[in-house]
Design an enzyme around this catalytic site. Structure first.
Site, PDB file in Angstrom:
ATOM      1  N   HIS A  71      -0.453   1.265  -0.871  1.00 29.97           N
ATOM      2  CA  HIS A  71      -1.789   1.695  -1.312  1.00 29.97           C
ATOM      3  C   HIS A  71      -1.991   3.205  -1.198  1.00 29.97           C
ATOM      4  O   HIS A  71      -2.972   3.727  -1.707  1.00 29.97           O
ATOM      5  CB  HIS A  71      -2.875   1.020  -0.471  1.00 29.97           C
ATOM      6  CG  HIS A  71      -2.901  -0.464  -0.594  1.00 29.97           C
ATOM      7  ND1 HIS A  71      -3.012  -1.107  -1.798  1.00 29.97           N
ATOM      8  CD2 HIS A  71      -2.830  -1.434   0.339  1.00 29.97           C
ATOM      9  CE1 HIS A  71      -3.020  -2.417  -1.594  1.00 29.97           C
ATOM     10  NE2 HIS A  71      -2.899  -2.636  -0.311  1.00 29.97           N
ATOM     11  N   HIS A 121     -11.959   0.064   0.085  1.00 31.65           N
ATOM     12  CA  HIS A 121     -10.555  -0.340  -0.057  1.00 31.65           C
ATOM     13  C   HIS A 121      -9.655   0.827   0.330  1.00 31.65           C
ATOM     14  O   HIS A 121      -9.948   1.984   0.020  1.00 31.65           O
ATOM     15  CB  HIS A 121     -10.269  -0.773  -1.499  1.00 31.65           C
ATOM     16  CG  HIS A 121      -8.925  -1.426  -1.660  1.00 31.65           C
ATOM     17  ND1 HIS A 121      -7.760  -0.706  -1.736  1.00 31.65           N
ATOM     18  CD2 HIS A 121      -8.562  -2.732  -1.718  1.00 31.65           C
ATOM     19  CE1 HIS A 121      -6.743  -1.538  -1.858  1.00 31.65           C
ATOM     20  NE2 HIS A 121      -7.193  -2.779  -1.846  1.00 31.65           N
ATOM     21  N   GLU A 123      -6.900   1.926  -0.775  1.00 36.06           N
ATOM     22  CA  GLU A 123      -6.428   2.790  -1.870  1.00 36.06           C
ATOM     23  C   GLU A 123      -7.525   3.788  -2.275  1.00 36.06           C
ATOM     24  O   GLU A 123      -7.252   4.981  -2.497  1.00 36.06           O
ATOM     25  CB  GLU A 123      -6.027   1.936  -3.078  1.00 36.06           C
ATOM     26  CG  GLU A 123      -5.496   2.781  -4.227  1.00 36.06           C
ATOM     27  CD  GLU A 123      -5.256   1.978  -5.490  1.00 36.06           C
ATOM     28  OE1 GLU A 123      -4.776   0.839  -5.404  1.00 36.06           O
ATOM     29  OE2 GLU A 123      -5.567   2.505  -6.574  1.00 36.06           O
ATOM     30  N   CYS A 188      -2.769  -0.512 -12.932  1.00 35.89           N
ATOM     31  CA  CYS A 188      -1.305  -0.614 -13.037  1.00 35.89           C
ATOM     32  C   CYS A 188      -0.872  -1.748 -13.960  1.00 35.89           C
ATOM     33  O   CYS A 188      -1.601  -2.730 -14.150  1.00 35.89           O
ATOM     34  CB  CYS A 188      -0.678  -0.744 -11.653  1.00 35.89           C
ATOM     35  SG  CYS A 188      -0.845  -2.365 -10.913  1.00 35.89           S
ATOM     36  N   SER A 216      -7.311  -9.835  -0.373  1.00 37.29           N
ATOM     37  CA  SER A 216      -6.550  -9.189  -1.450  1.00 37.29           C
ATOM     38  C   SER A 216      -7.455  -8.982  -2.660  1.00 37.29           C
ATOM     39  O   SER A 216      -7.955  -9.946  -3.255  1.00 37.29           O
ATOM     40  CB  SER A 216      -5.349 -10.075  -1.801  1.00 37.29           C
ATOM     41  OG  SER A 216      -4.898  -9.781  -3.090  1.00 37.29           O
ATOM     42  N   SER A 260       0.376  -9.885  -3.438  1.00 35.09           N
ATOM     43  CA  SER A 260       0.888  -9.938  -2.063  1.00 35.09           C
ATOM     44  C   SER A 260       1.551 -11.277  -1.753  1.00 35.09           C
ATOM     45  O   SER A 260       1.978 -11.495  -0.621  1.00 35.09           O
ATOM     46  CB  SER A 260      -0.263  -9.765  -1.064  1.00 35.09           C
ATOM     47  OG  SER A 260      -0.841  -8.504  -1.170  1.00 35.09           O
TER      48      SER A 260
HETATM   49  S1  SF4 Z   1       2.406  -2.278  -8.729  1.00 31.39           S
HETATM   50 FE1  SF4 Z   1       0.166  -2.115  -8.842  1.00 31.39          FE
HETATM   51  S2  SF4 Z   1      -0.625  -3.631  -7.392  1.00 31.39           S
HETATM   52 FE2  SF4 Z   1       1.541  -3.314  -6.909  1.00 31.39          FE
HETATM   53  S3  SF4 Z   1       1.508  -1.753  -5.315  1.00 31.39           S
HETATM   54 FE3  SF4 Z   1       1.790  -0.696  -7.285  1.00 31.39          FE
HETATM   55  S4  SF4 Z   1      -0.260  -0.122  -7.919  1.00 31.39           S
HETATM   56 FE4  SF4 Z   1      -0.494  -1.665  -6.299  1.00 31.39          FE
END
Ligand code: SF4
Length: 294
Positions: A71, A121, A123, A188, A216, A260
């Site tokens: 994160h 959060h 992040e 992402c 999560s 996760s």
């Molecule tokens: S791929 Fe996406 S959800 Fe997984 S750690 Fe990286 S940013 Fe976070």
């Protein structure tokens, strides 16, 4: 019963790489991980069993080496840890780094930073930790409280659903038609793939089981997304959370999982669903491709 897996589900490369780095490092030196490495209790228990310490505050780190999770963390947090003499290992996901770089660029170019995400959060705390002024918005009501600015620069927490992010960007543009609003899409790819696959899954299933940690963010978002298309959506952390009354042997059951959730937990849950639905019926389990059917 037919059990179908979402096309994309479970642990993403960012979390897998961070866990692998923690395990490898702990073989050679005492290690403390700052923050939630993964929102999964069985994985965390396994890491603790390897001697890895897990803390929420940098002040609680007692080992020489501290690892930042996928994160990420702010430069300020990392700098303070280094000033204390700690050796900082960064497992920040490359896609979280993209979000950091995008935000830095927007601020440098004179935009007022707005982050779409959850304020508390880890992040988002990492993204905002180096900023003097910023806003974090998660819903329409937050956009309504924004003060007028000449230029807004918007990014998103990587695990936010892209549809909601786009809707909030639209709302900012509508509310401030005189302002320049620049949006950089930092959601992402694994999150987008899992969200998209969850929609497809929920549309064709009688029941959907979402597997993932209670805390999560991306798991909670998968639950909300599936609930828009399916009336029977259940969230469990492990097979122990399943209830017999949720299933009927005639159901088509969809399974998806947050980033996760380890593969073995997904397999365990699938088998447990099948066993619950056919308890006492003596029906053999047959696995066909990515789905389990009778
Ligand atoms: S791929 Fe996406 S959800 Fe997984 S750690 Fe990286 S940013 Fe976070």
């Amino acid at each position: 019963m037919k059990i179908i897996r979402a096309e994309h589900l479970g642990m993403c490369f960012g979390v897998k790489d961070a866990i692998a780095l923690a395990r490898e490092t702990a073989k050679h030196r005492p290690l403390t991980v700052l923050g939630d490495l993964v929102h999964n209790e069985s994985v965390l228990a396994d890491l603790r069993a390897q001697g890895i310490r897990l803390v929420q505050q940098a002040a609680d780190v007692r080992t020489r080496t501290m690892m930042v999770t996928a994160h990420g963390a702010s430069d300020r947090t990392i700098g303070q840890a280094r000033d204390r003499g700690l050796n900082v290992l960064e497992a920040t996901c490359p896609l979280v780094q993209v979000a950091h770089r995008s935000l830095t660029r927007l601020v440098r170019e004179g935009f007022h930073p707005v982050i779409i995400g959850k304020r508390d959060h880890v992040e988002v705390r990492g993204l905002t930790g180096d900023l003097d002024a910023f806003d974090v918005v998660l819903g329409e009501e937050d956009v309504a409280t924004l003060c007028g600015r000449r230029r807004f620069g918007i990014i998103a927490q990587t695990t936010q659903p892209i549809d909601r992010v786009r809707q909030l960007v639209r709302l900012v543009r509508e509310r401030f038609p005189q302002s320049e609003v620049r949006f950089i899409d930092t959601v992402c790819q694994p999150t987008k793939q899992r969200q998209h696959a969850a929609v497809e899954l929920a549309q064709k299933c009688d029941v959907v089981v979402v597997i993932g940690g209670a805390h999560s963010n991306n798991t909670q978002e998968l639950v909300k997304t599936c609930a828009r298309f399916c009336g029977r959506v259940y969230h469990v952390q492990t097979a122990a959370g399943l209830r017999e009354e949720w299933f009927d042997p005639a159901d088509t059951v969809g399974v998806t999982a947050g980033t996760s959730t380890p593969d073995e937990v997904i397999t365990e849950v699938e088998r447990a669903i099948f066993d619950l639905a056919h308890r006492g019926a003596g029906i053999p389990l047959e696995t066909i491709g990515g789905s389990i059917q009778n």
